[in-house]
Write an enzyme that holds these catalytic residues in place. Sequence first.
Site: not given
Length: 868
Positions: A106, A345, A748, A771
């Site tokens: 609406p 693994t 991640h 640096g």
Amino acid sequence: MSAKAIYETKGKELLNKFLGDVAIKNRVAFVDENVNWNQLVQDNPWLTTEKLVVKPDQLIKRRGKLGLIKAGVDLAGAREWLQTRLGKPFQIGAAQGRLKSFIIEPFVEHSQNEEFYVCIYSHRHADSILFHHEGGIDIGDVDAKAVKLDVPLEEKISATDVTTKLLAKVPDSAKKCLADFIVQLYNVYKDLYFTYLEINPLVVRGTQVFVLDLAAKLDQCAEFLCKAKWGDVEFPPPFGRDALPEEAYIAELDAKSGASLKLTILNRRGRIWTMVAGGGASVIYADTICDLGGAGELANYGEYSGAPSEQQTYEYAKTLLSLMTEEKHPEGKILIIGGGIANFTNVAATFKGIVRALQEFQQKLVEGNVSIYVRRAGPNYQEGLRIMRELGAHLGLPIHVFGPETHMTAIVSMALGKRDIPTTPKATPTTANFLLPGSTTQPSPCSSRRGSQDKGVQMKLDNQTPVINGNGMDPGQYDLFTNRTECIVWGMQQRAVQGMLDFDYVCSRSKPSVVAMIYPFTGDHKQKFYWGHKEILIPVYKNMADCMRKHSSADTLVSFASLRSAYESTLETLSFPQIRSIAIIAEGIPENLTRHLIKVANEKGVMVIGPATVGGVKPGCFKIGNTGGMLDNILASKLYRPGSVAYVSRSGGMSNELNNIIALNADGVVEGIAIGGDRYPGSTFMDHILRYQANSDVKMIVLLGEVGGVEEYELVEAMKKGTVTKPIVAWCIGTCAKMFTSEVQFGHAGACANAESETASAKNEALKAVGATVPRSFDELGTAINTVYSTLVANGTIVPKVETAPPTVPMDFNWARELGLIRKPASFMTSICDERGQELLYAGIPITDIFKEDMGIGGVLSLLWFQR
């Protein structure tokens, strides 16, 4: 991936359900290409009686300025407007996609002075509420204009707080209803685990509040807590990238697996395809491809990690290859099967699934002129690489195979013709998890400080008590782990514990670091492990309080608790003052719970590493869980004695790769920490860099940051102020993100830029400006480390010392058998046969399967009795 955007329709549904009466309920009709208008009107009769607003619901920003909102029309006008847009292509910047879903609402007639802006978002220590007394499409730079109210964790807000701090420029007639609305909105934000919620405009007409346009994100990791409240939630892809059935299939596999399986198709017709192990490694390979000019041809982003089974890697590889071989490329296609050095693994086992898929697609791969480049390392990688080499000859495909002797991303340069392909890769001197004879006959220079360093560490530990400030451990207390660290392990992780004990042994510790385990699902008992050649017993406790009482000198806890129990078990751990550091391995802990853990840990003076971490390592002293991999990698990376380089990384898999890179280009690691890939890691980069700055044994520091968040800028400020003065080599991964035409959520949870300052490129430029030594790409990280290290050796800061050989550790029988390195004569033989020609069964199990196991005397006697 935690913070994920939801449809506007879903966001308004949740507000309708939980806001109460502080706002007018939203009425929404959803329209897509399959819309049945008669049914839609029947379900939403207000469509024929009110003025309407129609707009796309596809995570598109600034729809008004793009001309994608039609307001004040009737249903016929809305349908006419949709005819020229629904299902049609549309360009937004570099992203092109189809307008597939719209919402009709609406129309709320209002004036400009009735429009407001409100936004709630989360950060590490608080939630922020932004408010501006003007809203709408012309609001401009809201960060500069809006007023802000920060709400610290665990605190509530009142209508008085909101009125005083946010609503000063709001007309008095609107203040009360606005204040009540914002208070309730914030309560809903917290209760439903939103991570972002923006309403623009928010309209106040009299005392009525209307939510017009809404954008929201939920913490997907909180689904197990909020499923009943959320209902069914769909997390759509960003505009410009359709959700493919293959992506949905991999997402379904991922949801059913303890491993991590991710796949995003970027360019279905692309030439370069990747199948990468590890969240951090997957980003780095994408970075390198883009850096070398392959962005336009990069077909996909994805990863497989967390020790997937052979079947899972087969399904993943089969899905990828089916997409890759749909059509040919005039130059032939490239498949990069890459990864860092795995922590736990079994590389050969996961390769078996990939091999099955490659064999299945042999004909299409040959016809498509596909070249394959493989680089992998970790447990049993030698067997995995051998399988791949033999597969190339068998299939008639060019498969170029490399191990840890080759820089991780070098195969990208080879694949794109930027680097020659070596014909005889350098052989590695180790196999499985033990040292082969002769592999230490050529001493190499190193900075071995064992003895004097450990003595200093012990004196410091004896005389000082760590103090935590708001950012973590007091930088003067750099000895997080020593050769006297005693650790308790939460969870029944036998392989990880054995790896920790083997590490202790090769580091010449006088006694094991693991003194006890906690496992609440069994009674108290003892578990058998190896200490070198001997067997030892480690007690396992059902109750944490019992464990802490009996092992009062233990100061570290490594938690392998699941994501559902890690929060409660960590809170319980924090109640014991003897614990000064906790490593949380679990991924997927909801962000609000993690932020609470951080708050409690800081108050109690405890350093938290993780969640979503593989841990950390301090050569010669201690390692967490599976960090560093098995003994072959520990020996190859010289982790059995301290070097001169300290590093901190987000990625656990990439921390192992850093161990290797630093060993190849410097004298090795003195300490390394992977803080974890979540948006809110328990300890930050600076918590550890300040410890390294205070540690005289650390001569240079390596930072591996990534896209998303602003933690790297804390180092920038520290270098400006001179707080950090040691040489820094830094690289932030995720530079490829700016080259994608649509937003990509990397592996991640925290690897997603919400502002230009959070991009990897901006961070790298900022670090270089103050640096830090910043290479041109990750491909040159090793060279940068070697340059700084050589300078420190030349000026006498680092004095190389002669390498000393570590003690050897025998291989476990089960692991050796799995690798096929041993054979054992049968305990006894039988001539019993089944005249029906089928194998004899014992208790429903084939006899040959029984003989595969290492049977105890009970099993032998039972079988003999059966044969009799």
